[in-house]
Design an enzyme around this catalytic site. Structure first.
Site, short mmCIF file in Angstrom:
data_model
loop_
_atom_site.label_atom_id
_atom_site.label_comp_id
_atom_site.label_asym_id
_atom_site.label_seq_id
_atom_site.Cartn_x
_atom_site.Cartn_y
_atom_site.Cartn_z
N TRP A 318 0.83 -1.21 0.00
CA TRP A 318 0.00 0.00 0.00
C TRP A 318 0.87 1.25 0.00
O TRP A 318 0.52 2.26 -0.61
CB TRP A 318 -0.92 -0.01 1.23
CG TRP A 318 -1.75 1.22 1.36
CD1 TRP A 318 -2.94 1.46 0.73
CD2 TRP A 318 -1.48 2.39 2.13
NE1 TRP A 318 -3.42 2.70 1.09
CE2 TRP A 318 -2.54 3.29 1.95
CE3 TRP A 318 -0.43 2.75 2.99
CZ2 TRP A 318 -2.59 4.53 2.57
CZ3 TRP A 318 -0.47 3.98 3.61
CH2 TRP A 318 -1.55 4.86 3.39
N HIS A 319 2.02 1.18 0.68
CA HIS A 319 2.88 2.37 0.74
C HIS A 319 3.51 2.69 -0.60
O HIS A 319 3.93 3.84 -0.82
CB HIS A 319 3.97 2.18 1.80
CG HIS A 319 3.50 2.46 3.19
ND1 HIS A 319 2.86 1.51 3.97
CD2 HIS A 319 3.53 3.58 3.96
CE1 HIS A 319 2.55 2.04 5.14
NE2 HIS A 319 2.93 3.30 5.16
N GLY A 320 3.62 1.74 -1.47
CA GLY A 320 4.20 2.04 -2.76
C GLY A 320 4.16 0.83 -3.67
O GLY A 320 4.26 -0.31 -3.20
N PHE B 57 2.29 9.30 -3.09
CA PHE B 57 3.33 8.27 -3.10
C PHE B 57 2.79 7.05 -3.81
O PHE B 57 1.60 6.86 -3.94
CB PHE B 57 3.75 7.90 -1.68
CG PHE B 57 2.70 7.24 -0.88
CD1 PHE B 57 2.61 5.87 -0.82
CD2 PHE B 57 1.75 7.98 -0.21
CE1 PHE B 57 1.61 5.26 -0.09
CE2 PHE B 57 0.77 7.36 0.52
CZ PHE B 57 0.68 6.01 0.57
#
Lengths: 393, 57
Positions: A318-320, B57
């Site tokens: 989810w963060h990247g 991001f």
């Protein structure tokens, strides 16, 4: 950007918060909807995908209309979850996953070169999923269409959280705080302190963290590498907690209380407490909508560890959209599993009751979390090279 | 430690009331001065870079 632009404050925040305070209660959702739509359109056109990005406002319209079909145990709730996942997959992960599928071919024929990331999609899709699941379980009321639209279009938290829950937001929307003096005092102070964190700490540290690349790592002595990675850990904390301060302070100007995102995470003495204090609204979301549906802690020990690893791998992804983020998530999953194993073996922890034990726990937690940032801020090859230089020389 | 954390949270706008034993009653003038100091620090440091990490991001 956005929160460090004057446009945000003078075109959106102050007029909307002021208006929200003076209109009749029935009009408050409308203020949130109009201001949130204007906010989304303006910043999408100028920074997030142009007019195609702005057209993504239709996702909010569609979601709000579709959500009227949600009932306890209804298939439409599951369809709602699926479509939120599809929204996220298409815009954020399409090139990543198709790239993996065509890893050995010269070119990914499915690559979408003009893809863009709609403003706040990682966050608002999580709120869509939360509402659909909670309606399915019957743990939240449907509310009126305008209330739900106000919830998903509430612009102070739209971009990057804190991730809200409808059952928390609705009472605030219908009965916001009426202590104008206190709210604006606290809200403005919170916004200013968030900016201090961002400008005076996080941005200053970028002069160190910019060196976390292959060329600079290759020539830096070991102690400098340590300074750089510690600086990154401090940088990301002050950056994101500063952002959260501004978001929470902005909401406070409306008289709306939003959940906290950070609670001194770097002072915690074990990794479980770290995660209970780091990006708390995300962690709580992961527990409620990933970990518990997988079986949570009510399964065999082996399955608990599996659930932890899956949850944290998902958190990383989810963060990247990159394998390095998955590794970062697995790193934390392994730390959480290690901590759980330790607690099973030594419960209660005598070390945590003494000052020396707490200091040792803090040092170990801080070190492991800091080392983990290597996978967050660098691709896997560079991160491994960083560890090679750090450990071997 | 808890007292210091509470004080910082109060000065940062997170807590509504000061920690027990806090010697001053901060009226509007104090907050005006505090905001002025914060604004000065922001003006000194702003304009260096950079986007928020967690956005887009």
């Amino acid at each position: 950007m956005i929160f460090n632009t004057l446009i945000y404050y003078f075109l959106f925040l102050l007029p909307a918060a002021g208006l929200f305070r003076v209109v009749k209660s029935d009009w408050r959702p409308l203020v949130c909807i109009v201001a949130g739509s204007g906010f989304f359109l303006y910043f999408s056109i100028t920074q997030f995908g142009g007019y195609f990005g702005a057209a993504c406002l239709l996702m909010f319209v569609w979601e709000s209309l579709f959500s009227r079909l949600y009932k306890k145990g209804s298939i439409f709730c599951l369809i709602g979850v699926a479509q939120a996942v599809i929204f996220l997959f298409i815009f954020k992960y399409w090139n990543f996953f198709t790239g993996l599928a065509f890893h050995f071919s010269d070119e990914n024929p499915l690559h979408w070169s003009s893809i863009f990331l709609p403003l706040g999609i990682s966050f608002f899709t999580f709120e869509f999923i939360h509402y659909a699941v909670d309606r399915y379980k019957g743990t939240t009321e449907a509310g009126r269409l305008r209330d739900y639209l106000a919830f998903i279009l509430f612009f102070p938290t739209m971009v990057a959280g804190p991730i809200k829950r409808y059952q928390d937001f609705l009472p605030n929307l219908l009965h916001p705080s009426t202590d104008f003096t206190l709210d604006w005092n606290r809200g403005i102070t919170r916004i200013l302190s968030g900016m201090i964190k961002k400008f005076a700490v996080a941005d200053v540290l970028t002069s160190l963290t910019n060196h976390l690349n292959h060329a600079d790592i290759a020539v830096a002595p070991r102690w400098v590498l340590i300074i750089w990675i510690v600086a990154y850990g401090i940088h990301i904390y002050f950056d994101f907690s500063g952002y959260s301060d501004i978001a929470i302070g902005s909401a406070r100007l409306f008289g709306i209380t939003v959940k906290e995102n950070f609670n001194w995470p770097y002072l915690q003495t074990n990794i479980a407490d770290f995660w209970a204090c780091w990006h708390m609204t995300l962690y709580r979301w992961l527990i409620d909508y990933i970990f518990i549906p997988l079986g949570g802690s009510r399964v065999s020990p082996i399955m608990i560890y599996r659930n932890v690893m899956i949850t944290m791998a998902f958190s990383g992804l989810w963060h990247g959209a990159g394998l390095n983020f998955v590794v970062w998530g697995l790193w934390h999953g392994a730390l959480l599993c290690g901590h759980r194993l330790w607690r099973t073996w030594r419960d209660p922890l005598p070390a945590e009751t003494s000052l020396g034990g707490r200091l040792a726990g803090w040092a170990l937690t801080f070190t492991l979390v800091t080392l983990g940032w290597a996978f967050f801020c660098m691709d896997i090859q560079t991160a491994l090279f960083f560890f090679q230089r750090l450990l071997i020389g | 430690m808890d007292w210091i954390k509470h004080l910082l949270e109060y000065l940062g706008g997170e807590k509504d009331i000061p920690p027990a034993g806090f010697p001053l009653t901060l009226n509007s003038y104090w907050w005006g001065i505090w905001w002025g100091l914060l604004a000065c620090a922001i003006l000194i440091f702003c304009g260096q870079s950079s986007k928020f990490i967690y956005i887009d991001f």
